[in-house]
Write a protein that holds these residues in place. Structure first.
Motif, mmCIF file in Angstrom:
data_model
loop_
_atom_site.group_PDB
_atom_site.id
_atom_site.type_symbol
_atom_site.label_atom_id
_atom_site.label_comp_id
_atom_site.label_asym_id
_atom_site.label_seq_id
_atom_site.Cartn_x
_atom_site.Cartn_y
_atom_site.Cartn_z
ATOM 1 N N ALA A 19 -78.860 30.843 13.727
ATOM 2 C CA ALA A 19 -77.672 30.853 14.581
ATOM 3 C C ALA A 19 -77.592 29.646 15.505
ATOM 4 O O ALA A 19 -76.508 29.114 15.739
ATOM 5 N N ASP A 20 -78.731 29.180 15.999
ATOM 6 C CA ASP A 20 -78.693 28.059 16.936
ATOM 7 C C ASP A 20 -78.324 26.733 16.274
ATOM 8 O O ASP A 20 -77.990 25.773 16.949
ATOM 9 N N LYS A 21 -78.358 26.681 14.942
ATOM 10 C CA LYS A 21 -77.994 25.457 14.215
ATOM 11 C C LYS A 21 -76.595 25.545 13.600
ATOM 12 O O LYS A 21 -76.151 24.637 12.926
ATOM 13 N N ASP A 22 -75.915 26.656 13.813
ATOM 14 C CA ASP A 22 -74.622 26.908 13.185
ATOM 15 C C ASP A 22 -73.526 26.034 13.777
ATOM 16 O O ASP A 22 -73.253 26.092 14.958
ATOM 17 N N THR A 23 -72.891 25.233 12.922
ATOM 18 C CA THR A 23 -71.780 24.392 13.371
ATOM 19 C C THR A 23 -70.486 24.714 12.634
ATOM 20 O O THR A 23 -69.425 24.262 13.026
ATOM 21 N N ASN A 24 -70.555 25.512 11.555
ATOM 22 C CA ASN A 24 -69.378 25.749 10.721
ATOM 23 C C ASN A 24 -68.687 27.080 10.930
ATOM 24 O O ASN A 24 -67.499 27.203 10.687
ATOM 25 N N SER A 25 -69.395 28.120 11.366
ATOM 26 C CA SER A 25 -68.848 29.471 11.296
ATOM 27 C C SER A 25 -67.855 29.821 12.395
ATOM 28 O O SER A 25 -67.303 30.894 12.396
ATOM 29 N N LYS A 26 -67.613 28.936 13.323
ATOM 30 C CA LYS A 26 -66.745 29.283 14.443
ATOM 31 C C LYS A 26 -65.255 29.021 14.178
ATOM 32 O O LYS A 26 -64.418 29.369 14.972
ATOM 33 N N ASN A 119 -71.156 35.071 6.559
ATOM 34 C CA ASN A 119 -70.488 34.995 5.265
ATOM 35 C C ASN A 119 -70.784 33.688 4.544
ATOM 36 O O ASN A 119 -69.940 33.141 3.862
ATOM 37 N N CYS A 120 -71.995 33.205 4.737
ATOM 38 C CA CYS A 120 -72.525 32.036 4.019
ATOM 39 C C CYS A 120 -71.876 30.725 4.417
ATOM 40 O O CYS A 120 -72.029 29.731 3.736
ATOM 41 N N ASN A 121 -71.172 30.711 5.511
ATOM 42 C CA ASN A 121 -70.525 29.479 5.956
ATOM 43 C C ASN A 121 -71.332 28.898 7.109
ATOM 44 O O ASN A 121 -70.953 28.994 8.258
ATOM 45 N N TYR A 122 -72.475 28.306 6.782
ATOM 46 C CA TYR A 122 -73.326 27.706 7.803
ATOM 47 C C TYR A 122 -74.011 26.467 7.239
ATOM 48 O O TYR A 122 -74.108 26.288 6.016
ATOM 49 N N GLU A 123 -74.461 25.623 8.134
ATOM 50 C CA GLU A 123 -75.120 24.378 7.759
ATOM 51 C C GLU A 123 -76.320 24.664 6.860
ATOM 52 O O GLU A 123 -77.124 25.535 7.135
ATOM 53 N N GLY A 124 -76.389 23.952 5.750
ATOM 54 C CA GLY A 124 -77.454 24.161 4.779
ATOM 55 C C GLY A 124 -77.021 25.037 3.626
ATOM 56 O O GLY A 124 -77.651 25.058 2.578
ATOM 57 N N CYS A 125 -75.922 25.769 3.808
ATOM 58 C CA CYS A 125 -75.395 26.625 2.742
ATOM 59 C C CYS A 125 -74.074 26.080 2.204
ATOM 60 O O CYS A 125 -73.761 26.258 1.045
ATOM 61 N N VAL A 126 -73.309 25.422 3.048
ATOM 62 C CA VAL A 126 -72.058 24.790 2.634
ATOM 63 C C VAL A 126 -72.145 23.296 2.906
ATOM 64 O O VAL A 126 -72.920 22.848 3.740
ATOM 65 N N GLY A 127 -71.371 22.542 2.180
ATOM 66 C CA GLY A 127 -71.336 21.104 2.402
ATOM 67 C C GLY A 127 -70.836 20.373 1.187
ATOM 68 O O GLY A 127 -70.793 20.914 0.080
#
Length: 183
Positions: A19-26, A119-127
Protein backbone atom coordinates in the motif's frame (compact mmCIF):
# COMPACT_ATOMS: atom_id res chain seq x y z
CA UNK A 1 -2.24 -17.27 -21.99
CA UNK A 2 -2.64 -17.52 -25.74
CA UNK A 3 -4.13 -14.29 -27.14
CA UNK A 4 -5.02 -14.46 -30.82
CA UNK A 5 -4.10 -10.87 -31.60
CA UNK A 6 -1.04 -10.70 -29.35
CA UNK A 7 0.44 -14.16 -29.73
CA UNK A 8 1.59 -16.51 -26.98
CA UNK A 9 1.70 -14.99 -23.50
CA UNK A 10 4.00 -15.51 -20.53
CA UNK A 11 2.05 -14.82 -17.36
CA UNK A 12 2.84 -14.65 -13.65
CA UNK A 13 1.26 -13.66 -10.39
CA UNK A 14 1.90 -9.99 -9.68
CA UNK A 15 4.26 -8.99 -6.88
CA UNK A 16 2.66 -8.67 -3.46
CA UNK A 17 0.74 -5.42 -3.09
CA UNK A 18 2.41 -2.82 -0.88
CA UNK A 19 0.00 0.00 0.00
CA UNK A 20 2.78 2.47 0.76
CA UNK A 21 4.13 2.11 -2.80
CA UNK A 22 0.73 2.44 -4.51
CA UNK A 23 0.61 5.23 -7.08
CA UNK A 24 -2.09 3.95 -9.48
CA UNK A 25 -5.14 2.88 -7.47
CA UNK A 26 -6.38 6.31 -6.43
CA UNK A 27 -7.68 7.39 -9.86
CA UNK A 28 -10.61 5.13 -10.75
CA UNK A 29 -13.49 3.55 -8.81
CA UNK A 30 -12.36 0.07 -7.69
CA UNK A 31 -9.62 0.42 -10.29
CA UNK A 32 -12.13 -0.39 -13.03
CA UNK A 33 -12.69 -3.95 -11.85
CA UNK A 34 -16.47 -3.99 -11.53
CA UNK A 35 -19.48 -5.46 -13.25
CA UNK A 36 -20.17 -3.70 -16.54
CA UNK A 37 -16.54 -2.63 -16.93
CA UNK A 38 -14.83 -6.03 -17.02
CA UNK A 39 -15.96 -9.27 -18.57
CA UNK A 40 -15.25 -11.92 -21.18
CA UNK A 41 -17.20 -9.89 -23.74
CA UNK A 42 -14.40 -7.29 -23.79
CA UNK A 43 -11.06 -7.75 -25.57
CA UNK A 44 -9.83 -4.76 -23.57
CA UNK A 45 -11.21 -5.20 -20.10
CA UNK A 46 -11.64 -2.33 -17.65
CA UNK A 47 -8.58 -0.13 -17.28
CA UNK A 48 -7.94 3.26 -15.70
CA UNK A 49 -6.81 5.95 -18.12
CA UNK A 50 -3.94 7.96 -16.66
CA UNK A 51 -5.01 10.85 -18.91
CA UNK A 52 -8.42 11.49 -17.36
CA UNK A 53 -8.75 9.07 -14.41
CA UNK A 54 -11.77 7.32 -15.97
CA UNK A 55 -12.42 3.63 -16.61
CA UNK A 56 -12.61 2.34 -20.19
CA UNK A 57 -13.19 -1.00 -21.94
CA UNK A 58 -13.33 -2.11 -25.55
CA UNK A 59 -13.53 -4.76 -28.23
CA UNK A 60 -11.63 -5.39 -31.44
CA UNK A 61 -13.75 -3.77 -34.19
CA UNK A 62 -12.71 -3.93 -37.84
CA UNK A 63 -15.17 -1.09 -38.47
CA UNK A 64 -12.55 1.14 -36.83
CA UNK A 65 -9.96 0.24 -39.48
CA UNK A 66 -8.69 3.50 -40.93
CA UNK A 67 -10.72 5.62 -38.51
CA UNK A 68 -8.64 8.03 -36.44
CA UNK A 69 -8.45 7.51 -32.68
CA UNK A 70 -11.25 9.28 -30.77
CA UNK A 71 -13.45 9.33 -33.90
CA UNK A 72 -16.54 7.27 -34.80
CA UNK A 73 -17.56 5.51 -38.01
CA UNK A 74 -21.03 5.81 -39.59
CA UNK A 75 -23.53 3.56 -37.79
CA UNK A 76 -21.23 2.90 -34.82
CA UNK A 77 -23.25 1.82 -31.80
CA UNK A 78 -22.52 2.17 -28.10
CA UNK A 79 -22.04 -0.97 -26.02
CA UNK A 80 -25.30 -2.74 -25.19
CA UNK A 81 -27.05 -1.15 -22.24
CA UNK A 82 -24.60 1.76 -22.02
CA UNK A 83 -25.17 5.47 -22.59
CA UNK A 84 -21.41 6.08 -22.86
CA UNK A 85 -20.38 7.09 -26.37
CA UNK A 86 -18.13 4.54 -28.07
CA UNK A 87 -15.27 5.63 -30.31
CA UNK A 88 -12.39 4.11 -32.26
CA UNK A 89 -8.87 3.72 -30.97
CA UNK A 90 -5.88 2.44 -32.87
CA UNK A 91 -4.00 0.09 -30.56
CA UNK A 92 -0.65 -1.15 -31.84
CA UNK A 93 -0.87 -4.59 -30.21
CA UNK A 94 -4.58 -5.29 -30.75
CA UNK A 95 -5.40 -3.36 -33.92
CA UNK A 96 -8.51 -1.23 -34.36
CA UNK A 97 -10.76 -1.25 -31.30
CA UNK A 98 -14.08 0.22 -30.30
CA UNK A 99 -13.69 1.71 -26.86
CA UNK A 100 -15.91 3.58 -24.43
CA UNK A 101 -15.94 4.85 -20.90
CA UNK A 102 -17.29 2.15 -18.58
CA UNK A 103 -20.74 2.57 -17.06
CA UNK A 104 -20.75 4.50 -13.81
CA UNK A 105 -19.64 2.37 -10.86
CA UNK A 106 -22.46 1.34 -8.52
CA UNK A 107 -21.15 -0.14 -5.27
CA UNK A 108 -24.32 -2.11 -4.56
CA UNK A 109 -23.91 -4.01 -7.86
CA UNK A 110 -20.19 -4.73 -7.42
CA UNK A 111 -19.34 -8.45 -7.56
CA UNK A 112 -15.74 -8.36 -8.83
CA UNK A 113 -13.73 -5.92 -6.72
CA UNK A 114 -13.59 -7.86 -3.47
CA UNK A 115 -11.05 -10.48 -4.57
CA UNK A 116 -7.75 -8.75 -5.29
CA UNK A 117 -5.76 -5.98 -3.60
CA UNK A 118 -6.75 -2.70 -5.30
CA UNK A 119 -8.15 -4.88 -8.09
CA UNK A 120 -4.62 -5.43 -9.41
CA UNK A 121 -4.10 -1.80 -10.36
CA UNK A 122 -0.85 -1.10 -8.53
CA UNK A 123 2.80 -0.50 -9.32
CA UNK A 124 4.50 -3.73 -10.33
CA UNK A 125 1.25 -5.28 -11.57
CA UNK A 126 0.28 -2.76 -14.26
CA UNK A 127 2.45 -0.82 -16.64
CA UNK A 128 3.43 -0.27 -20.24
CA UNK A 129 5.92 -3.13 -19.98
CA UNK A 130 3.01 -5.62 -19.81
CA UNK A 131 0.93 -6.64 -22.84
CA UNK A 132 -1.61 -8.11 -20.42
CA UNK A 133 -1.82 -5.64 -17.56
CA UNK A 134 -2.88 -6.59 -14.04
CA UNK A 135 -6.12 -8.56 -13.77
CA UNK A 136 -7.83 -10.46 -10.97
CA UNK A 137 -8.24 -14.19 -11.55
CA UNK A 138 -11.73 -15.34 -10.57
CA UNK A 139 -10.27 -18.82 -9.99
CA UNK A 140 -7.90 -17.96 -7.14
CA UNK A 141 -8.47 -14.27 -6.34
CA UNK A 142 -4.85 -13.37 -7.17
CA UNK A 143 -3.48 -10.70 -9.48
CA UNK A 144 -1.65 -11.68 -12.69
CA UNK A 145 0.04 -9.91 -15.59
CA UNK A 146 1.82 -11.03 -18.75
CA UNK A 147 3.80 -10.30 -21.89
CA UNK A 148 3.95 -11.66 -25.41
CA UNK A 149 6.40 -14.56 -25.39
CA UNK A 150 6.81 -16.74 -28.47
CA UNK A 151 8.54 -19.30 -26.24
CA UNK A 152 5.06 -20.23 -24.98
CA UNK A 153 3.95 -21.40 -28.43
CA UNK A 154 2.77 -24.99 -28.04
CA UNK A 155 3.50 -25.10 -24.29
CA UNK A 156 0.60 -26.34 -22.15
CA UNK A 157 -1.09 -24.04 -19.65
CA UNK A 158 0.64 -23.74 -16.28
CA UNK A 159 3.85 -25.17 -17.76
CA UNK A 160 7.21 -23.53 -18.38
CA UNK A 161 9.62 -23.90 -21.26
CA UNK A 162 13.34 -24.55 -20.81
CA UNK A 163 15.14 -21.35 -19.85
CA UNK A 164 11.95 -19.42 -19.06
CA UNK A 165 12.69 -16.54 -16.69
CA UNK A 166 10.46 -14.81 -14.15
CA UNK A 167 9.66 -11.13 -14.62
CA UNK A 168 12.51 -8.80 -13.67
CA UNK A 169 12.60 -8.13 -9.94
CA UNK A 170 9.87 -10.69 -9.17
CA UNK A 171 10.07 -13.93 -7.23
CA UNK A 172 6.72 -15.07 -8.69
CA UNK A 173 7.09 -18.02 -11.06
CA UNK A 174 6.13 -17.23 -14.67
CA UNK A 175 4.30 -19.79 -16.80
CA UNK A 176 2.51 -20.17 -20.12
CA UNK A 177 -1.26 -20.10 -20.46
CA UNK A 178 -3.47 -21.26 -23.34
CA UNK A 179 -6.92 -19.63 -23.35
CA UNK A 180 -9.33 -21.22 -25.82
CA UNK A 181 -11.71 -18.26 -25.96
CA UNK A 182 -8.95 -15.72 -26.70
CA UNK A 183 -6.70 -17.61 -29.06
Amino acid sequence: WQEENLGPIKIAECPTYEADKDTNSKNCATNCNYEGCVGSEFDVSGFCSPDDGKCYHGVVDTGCTGVASLQRYAGMENFAGSDKVAFCWQEENLGPIKIAECPTYEADKDTNSKNCATNCNYEGCVGSEFDVSGFCSPDDGKCYHGVVDTGCTGVASLQRYAGMENFAGSDKVAFCWQEENLG
